[in-house]
Design a protein around this motif. Structure first.
Motif, PDB file in Angstrom:
ATOM      1  N   ASN A 132       0.857  -1.182   0.000  1.00  0.00           N
ATOM      2  CA  ASN A 132       0.000   0.000   0.000  1.00  0.00           C
ATOM      3  C   ASN A 132       0.895   1.234   0.000  1.00  0.00           C
ATOM      4  N   ILE A 133       0.927   1.922  -1.128  1.00  0.00           N
ATOM      5  CA  ILE A 133       1.730   3.144  -1.248  1.00  0.00           C
ATOM      6  C   ILE A 133       0.779   4.337  -1.127  1.00  0.00           C
ATOM      7  N   VAL A 134       1.011   5.170  -0.117  1.00  0.00           N
ATOM      8  CA  VAL A 134       0.055   6.235   0.210  1.00  0.00           C
ATOM      9  C   VAL A 134       0.765   7.594   0.213  1.00  0.00           C
ATOM     10  N   ARG A 135       0.168   8.547  -0.486  1.00  0.00           N
ATOM     11  CA  ARG A 135       0.736   9.905  -0.462  1.00  0.00           C
ATOM     12  C   ARG A 135       0.155  10.667   0.720  1.00  0.00           C
ATOM     13  N   THR A 136       1.037  11.107   1.626  1.00  0.00           N
ATOM     14  CA  THR A 136       0.633  11.900   2.791  1.00  0.00           C
ATOM     15  C   THR A 136       1.213  13.305   2.751  1.00  0.00           C
ATOM     16  N   SER A 137       2.023  13.592   1.718  1.00  0.00           N
ATOM     17  CA  SER A 137       2.737  14.876   1.647  1.00  0.00           C
ATOM     18  C   SER A 137       1.974  15.951   0.869  1.00  0.00           C
ATOM     19  N   GLY A 138       0.827  15.587   0.285  1.00  0.00           N
ATOM     20  CA  GLY A 138       0.019  16.595  -0.400  1.00  0.00           C
ATOM     21  C   GLY A 138       0.262  16.643  -1.896  1.00  0.00           C
ATOM     22  N   GLU A 139      -0.535  17.469  -2.571  1.00  0.00           N
ATOM     23  CA  GLU A 139      -0.471  17.575  -4.028  1.00  0.00           C
ATOM     24  C   GLU A 139       0.885  18.089  -4.506  1.00  0.00           C
ATOM     25  N   GLY A 140       1.215  17.691  -5.734  1.00  0.00           N
ATOM     26  CA  GLY A 140       2.466  18.138  -6.340  1.00  0.00           C
ATOM     27  C   GLY A 140       3.625  17.201  -6.096  1.00  0.00           C
ATOM     28  N   ASN A 141       3.444  16.215  -5.214  1.00  0.00           N
ATOM     29  CA  ASN A 141       4.509  15.251  -4.937  1.00  0.00           C
ATOM     30  C   ASN A 141       4.253  13.953  -5.696  1.00  0.00           C
ATOM     31  N   SER A 142       5.322  13.355  -6.179  1.00  0.00           N
ATOM     32  CA  SER A 142       5.212  12.142  -6.990  1.00  0.00           C
ATOM     33  C   SER A 142       6.242  11.109  -6.540  1.00  0.00           C
ATOM     34  N   ILE A 143       6.021   9.885  -6.989  1.00  0.00           N
ATOM     35  CA  ILE A 143       6.956   8.809  -6.673  1.00  0.00           C
ATOM     36  C   ILE A 143       6.999   7.832  -7.840  1.00  0.00           C
ATOM     37  N   SER A 144       8.186   7.336  -8.128  1.00  0.00           N
ATOM     38  CA  SER A 144       8.369   6.216  -9.043  1.00  0.00           C
ATOM     39  C   SER A 144       8.995   5.087  -8.236  1.00  0.00           C
TER      40      SER A 144
END
Length: 231
Positions: A135-147
């Protein structure tokens, strides 16, 4: 009388079609024997052994034909008597259910008949499988990405033999698999399940906002392994 003739005609037509597809060797049986163990060298009981023709390489096919079946005993050994046919796609499949990987022995019986009509697979090792629930979850807010990518070995093994010699180029055994994903504003989270060998490692490599690559090694030591990563 006409109705009876119709059924007889249908029967013989079906028999002719099957005969064209699979030609069994007259008065010939083969013995398939061996022993099945897991990663810890423990015997696997009740694993299903299927002798097949025209199976295909992975999940089987619509044209496959079962020549014989049997099961492993308490000590993991098996001895299956089967029909036999000459075909370029002759296979022996060992399947112990969803908790284990699958093993396939394949050969071309047009060019090869085993000594004493016996296929001795000796010792076959099946890998126990686990669920890797990521489960990969973005908690840092919009504009952040991950590969990111997960690299792991699969539990499936197919060994292709030419006569009694293993052809490594045509074999597919515990192959390395890589899953690549990229998350951004349009799709910020990811959740899924991978079936991976138990007690082995997964390599998790990720880059946040096109930064430096970071690598983590995850050892799968539970049958249901939960992995959550926040970015």
């Amino acid at each position: 009388m006409k109705l009876r003739f119709k059924y007889l005609f249908t029967f013989f037509l079906l028999l002719a079609v099957l005969s064209c597809e699979v030609r069994l060797e007259d008065n010939t049986r083969v013995l398939v024997e061996g022993k099945i163990i897991d990663q810890d060298n423990l015997p696997i009981v009740d694993a299903k052994i299927s002798v097949l023709t025209r199976r295909g390489n992975f999940s089987g096919g619509q044209n496959q034909f079962i020549l014989g079946e049997g099961y492993s005993t308490l000590d993991g050994t098996f001895s299956v008597v089967s029909f036999y046919n000459k075909d370029e796609d002759f296979a022996i499949e060992i399947n112990a259910g969803e908790n284990y990987g699958t093993y396939i022995y394949k050969t071309n019986t047009l060019d090869f008949t085993p000594s004493d009509l016996t296929f001795n697979l000796e010792t076959v090792r099946l890998k126990r499988l686990a669920n890797f629930n990521y489960n990969i979850v973005r908690t840092s807010g919009e504009g952040n990405s991950i590969s990111f990518r997960f690299k792991y070995n699969e539990g499936f093994c197919l060994e292709y033999y030419e006569g009694t010699t293993l052809n490594e180029l045509q074999s597919i055994c515990f192959e390395e698999h890589i899953l690549n994903r990229a998350l951004n504003d349009g799709n910020p989270d990811a959740e899924s399940v991978l079936r991976v060998p138990l007690d082995e490692s997964i390599e998790f490599v990720y880059t946040i906002n096109n930064g430096s690559e970071i690598t983590e090694i995850i050892t799968i030591n539970e049958e249901n392994y939960d992995f959550t990563f926040n970015y």
